[in-house]
Scaffold this motif. Structure first.
Motif: not given
Length: 107
Positions: A12, A14, A16-17, A42, A44-45, A48
């Motif tokens: 990712l 950023s 990110g989670r 993952l 993320e919006p 992404t």
């Protein structure tokens, strides 16, 4: 790759989670059957971009509707498979991205 460990980069752009559920290592199919979950999720919006986890070559970019990559065909839907440049103990290493919303690469 350094030493005895195979290092991968974050996929990712950023922070990110990465959702790793160590307490429940299973996913389930529509029929309610629990199957081993062979990856990470993952969070993320939508939209992404994903990054390659290491240098390599895209060997698959499409769907798994007629070729088996998971528990059954059409398990991942849209997927991208990268054959990494580095090998592990003489064996090829692949990274598979499943459930991809939009594929913008090709083999």
């Amino acid at each position: 790759m350094a030493g005895d460990h195979f290092w991968l980069s974050r996929p990712l752009p950023s922070a990110g989670r990465l959702l790793i559920t160590e307490w429940l290592p299973y996913g389930y199919e529509a029929g309610g059957r629990y199957l081993l979950h062979n990856g990470i999720d993952l969070a993320e919006p939508k939209g992404t971009p994903l990054l390659a986890v290491a240098e390599g070559t895209v060997v698959v970019a499409g769907t798994d509707s007629s070729k088996l990559y998971g528990w059954r065909c059409d398990w991942y839907g849209n997927l991208v498979v990268i054959e990494l440049e580095d090998s592990w103990q003489g064996q090829a290493v692949y990274a598979l991205y499943g459930h991809v919303l939009e594929i913008e690469v090709e083999p």
